[in-house]
Scaffold this active site. Sequence first.
Site, short mmCIF file in Angstrom:
data_model
loop_
_atom_site.label_atom_id
_atom_site.label_comp_id
_atom_site.label_asym_id
_atom_site.label_seq_id
_atom_site.Cartn_x
_atom_site.Cartn_y
_atom_site.Cartn_z
N ARG A 156 0.82 -1.22 0.00
CA ARG A 156 0.00 0.00 0.00
C ARG A 156 0.85 1.27 0.00
NH1 ARG A 156 -2.15 -3.13 3.82
NH2 ARG A 156 -0.81 -1.91 5.19
N THR A 178 5.92 -10.62 -5.45
CA THR A 178 5.05 -11.06 -6.53
C THR A 178 4.58 -9.84 -7.33
OG1 THR A 178 3.24 -10.94 -4.94
CG2 THR A 178 4.08 -13.13 -5.42
N ARG A 238 12.23 0.40 7.26
CA ARG A 238 12.95 -0.03 8.45
C ARG A 238 14.45 0.03 8.18
NH1 ARG A 238 9.02 0.94 10.78
NH2 ARG A 238 7.76 -0.36 12.15
N GLU A 267 17.93 1.90 16.03
CA GLU A 267 17.33 3.16 16.51
C GLU A 267 17.18 3.15 18.02
OE1 GLU A 267 14.30 3.62 12.73
OE2 GLU A 267 13.47 3.89 14.72
N HIS A 285 12.74 8.88 12.43
CA HIS A 285 11.59 7.96 12.29
C HIS A 285 10.26 8.68 12.54
CE1 HIS A 285 10.30 3.47 12.63
NE2 HIS A 285 9.40 4.20 11.98
N GLY A 287 7.92 9.15 9.87
CA GLY A 287 7.13 8.99 8.65
C GLY A 287 5.63 9.11 8.85
#
Length: 328
Positions: A156, A178, A238, A267, A285, A287
């Site tokens: 997503r 895939t 990550r 982290e 971090h 986001g």
Amino acid sequence: MNHRILVTRTLVDELIAELRATWDVDDSQLHDGPHSVDELRTRLADKDGVLLFADRIDAATLDVAPRLKAVCNITVGYNNVDVAACTERGILVTNAPGVLDDTTADMTWALLLAAARRIAESDRWLRAGNWHGMKFSDRFGRDVHHATLGILGMGRIGRAVARRAAGFDMRVIYHNRTRLEPALERAANARYVSMDELLAESDFLSLHVPYTDANRHVIGAAQLAAMKRTAILVNASRGGLIDEDALAEALRDDRIAGAGLDVFDGEPNVNPKLLTLDNVVLAPHMGSATRATRLAMARLAIENLRRALAGKVPPCLVNPEVLSRRRR
Ligand code: DGY
């Protein structure tokens, strides 16, 4: 008897009030985490459920929490939790996917643009009093428009990043475990390529695969060597996906042009080699860090916990194999 729950981080008061209407709540409103391992274990010892945000839950912690029935992450990533150990003990694990996709995609673009146009480095340079007027050949960055965006991991968030590329007239290529269904590929306006092609053709390469043992250091020295010298690497997924020592060397030796990183291996410690380089943009971090998105993530985690403690199947269960042995 009411279920007892632990909330490991400071949430908004309004959410805590809602939780208190249903459960006995041990909150962290006066002391935001991360908490020490000992503190976390002590606080979990009498709890039925936990709402957590990147706190590490390992087998030893589970061993001192005999009542625990549900571990509900307020994050989409759940590599902080030993899922197999939870499953063995009949504990449900949930995450909070979907609600942070657009915000994380926006952040990915912020890093990409900042690295391409040298925003963070130039901000430091300007503040240091170095600007004495525009020069014709100064501060050159890289064009984003009409360049090739490569995406590793077309879930997503990867697709949300891809959709945004249309506004920059970019060509989008991707590699994924895939290949996407044709309709999803069309919506993302993206072409499936091999990993080798992805590395060789991307002007900007953005990582959106989940972190697992199998893809630790999926970008290491060999992959960096296969990228264009002009390429920029972006990671808002990550930190463990990248071999940071190899990246620091590649950036230092101009074997790739730049990087934008929101996440780090180990982290909150950041590889000191990265800290000395100007061609990498670093963020702590963040986001998913907008108020609206963090609230949506918390609400989804609460819904998961509510269903889990009511003996139902939570919407974002990551270990469905636990259902036959769940704790009551
Ligand atoms: C997540 O949800 O996994 C994010 O990394 C937290 O912002």
